[in-house]
Design a protein around this motif. Structure first.
Motif, short mmCIF file in Angstrom:
data_model
loop_
_atom_site.label_atom_id
_atom_site.label_comp_id
_atom_site.label_asym_id
_atom_site.label_seq_id
_atom_site.Cartn_x
_atom_site.Cartn_y
_atom_site.Cartn_z
N GLY A 173 0.72 2.35 7.75
CA GLY A 173 0.41 3.12 6.55
C GLY A 173 1.63 3.34 5.68
O GLY A 173 1.58 3.19 4.47
N GLY A 174 2.76 3.66 6.31
CA GLY A 174 4.00 3.85 5.57
C GLY A 174 4.46 2.58 4.89
O GLY A 174 4.89 2.61 3.73
N ALA A 175 4.35 1.46 5.60
CA ALA A 175 4.74 0.17 5.00
C ALA A 175 3.85 -0.17 3.82
O ALA A 175 4.31 -0.71 2.81
N SER A 176 2.56 0.16 3.91
CA SER A 176 1.63 -0.11 2.83
C SER A 176 1.97 0.72 1.59
O SER A 176 1.95 0.21 0.46
N ILE A 177 2.29 1.99 1.78
CA ILE A 177 2.66 2.86 0.66
C ILE A 177 3.92 2.36 -0.03
O ILE A 177 3.99 2.25 -1.26
N ILE A 178 4.93 2.01 0.76
CA ILE A 178 6.19 1.52 0.21
C ILE A 178 5.98 0.25 -0.59
O ILE A 178 6.52 0.06 -1.68
N SER A 179 5.15 -0.67 -0.05
CA SER A 179 4.88 -1.93 -0.74
C SER A 179 4.22 -1.70 -2.09
O SER A 179 4.56 -2.35 -3.08
N ARG A 180 3.30 -0.73 -2.19
CA ARG A 180 2.62 -0.45 -3.45
C ARG A 180 3.56 0.16 -4.48
O ARG A 180 3.49 -0.16 -5.67
N VAL A 181 4.44 1.05 -4.04
CA VAL A 181 5.41 1.64 -4.96
C VAL A 181 6.35 0.56 -5.50
O VAL A 181 6.64 0.51 -6.69
N MET A 182 6.81 -0.33 -4.61
CA MET A 182 7.67 -1.43 -5.03
C MET A 182 6.93 -2.35 -6.00
O MET A 182 7.52 -2.90 -6.94
N GLY A 183 5.64 -2.52 -5.81
CA GLY A 183 4.83 -3.33 -6.71
C GLY A 183 4.80 -2.76 -8.11
O GLY A 183 4.87 -3.50 -9.10
N MET A 184 4.69 -1.44 -8.23
CA MET A 184 4.69 -0.81 -9.54
C MET A 184 6.03 -1.02 -10.25
O MET A 184 6.09 -1.31 -11.45
N ILE A 185 7.13 -0.90 -9.50
CA ILE A 185 8.46 -1.11 -10.08
C ILE A 185 8.61 -2.55 -10.54
O ILE A 185 9.11 -2.84 -11.64
N LEU A 186 8.14 -3.49 -9.71
CA LEU A 186 8.23 -4.90 -10.07
C LEU A 186 7.39 -5.21 -11.30
O LEU A 186 7.80 -6.00 -12.16
#
Length: 207
Positions: A173-186
């Protein structure tokens, strides 16, 4: 040395390489390996990724010239690809969903799927070309960019070497949240890249 440019490069490469997003892939594909083989796979995948990204940073512009493709066209196309890549991260379909291969050789696992397409992803290859564009006639600046993605790769290696404790700490779950936040920045960086390339092409004021 322009520190703001180096920071922007670091953020861009951190997002497209996604060291934390590589963690679930590493845990999955090395599940059947012993500790020594897991460390070997981590080191080899980092070295392969470094070689691939250096190739694109050093020879990517030569390939563009050989194909008679303008850098503005490549930057705009790259911005579109990076934006689409960001959308897959936001919707939870990033490289964290890679399947573990049947083979258990550390070398084979290091090359696929760890180095390619997880660490040296298409987005990372594209970023290596785009980020070295302005320095294509400036060897020291290009070397600084290579140093920046070397730092990101070293962090990725450290995360893989500490995969066991980190996996238990952040969970899927934590990895999924981090990936989505990084996606917004990208996604924001991709839009900025496309607008900047279009403004430069049209001789408009910088974005």
């Amino acid at each position: 040395m322009n520190m703001s440019e180096r920071i922007e490069e670091f953020v861009t490469l951190w997002v497209v390489i996604d060291p934390l997003g590589t963690l679930p892939v590493f845990l999955a594909v090395t599940a059947t390996l012993d500790a020594a083989s897991r460390r070997k796979a981590a080191v080899l995948s980092t070295l392969v990724s470094f070689g691939v990204l250096v190739f694109f940073a050093m020879a990517g512009h030569w390939l563009l010239r050989a194909m008679d493709v303008s850098i503005h066209s490549f930057q705009i196309a790259g911005a579109i690809v990076l934006f689409l890549f960001a959308l897959t991260m936001i919707h939870g379909k990033s490289h964290t969903d890679a399947q573990a291969p049947a083979e258990t050789s550390p070398m084979e696992i290091a090359i696929y799927p760890l180095a390619i397409p997880s660490i040296a992803s298409p987005g990372a290859m594209l970023a290596a070309v785009v980020l070295t564009d302005n320095a294509r006639h400036n060897f020291p600046d290009r070397m600084l960019t290579i140093i920046v993605f070397s730092i990101v790769l070293l962090i990725t290696l450290a995360i893989m070497l500490a995969a066991g404790p980190l996996g238990r700490l952040i969970g899927r779950g934590g990895a999924s949240i981090i990936s989505r936040v990084m996606g917004m920045i990208l996604a924001a960086l991709a839009v900025d890249l496309g607008l900047s390339a279009a403004a430069d092409w049209l001789h408009l004021p910088p974005i």
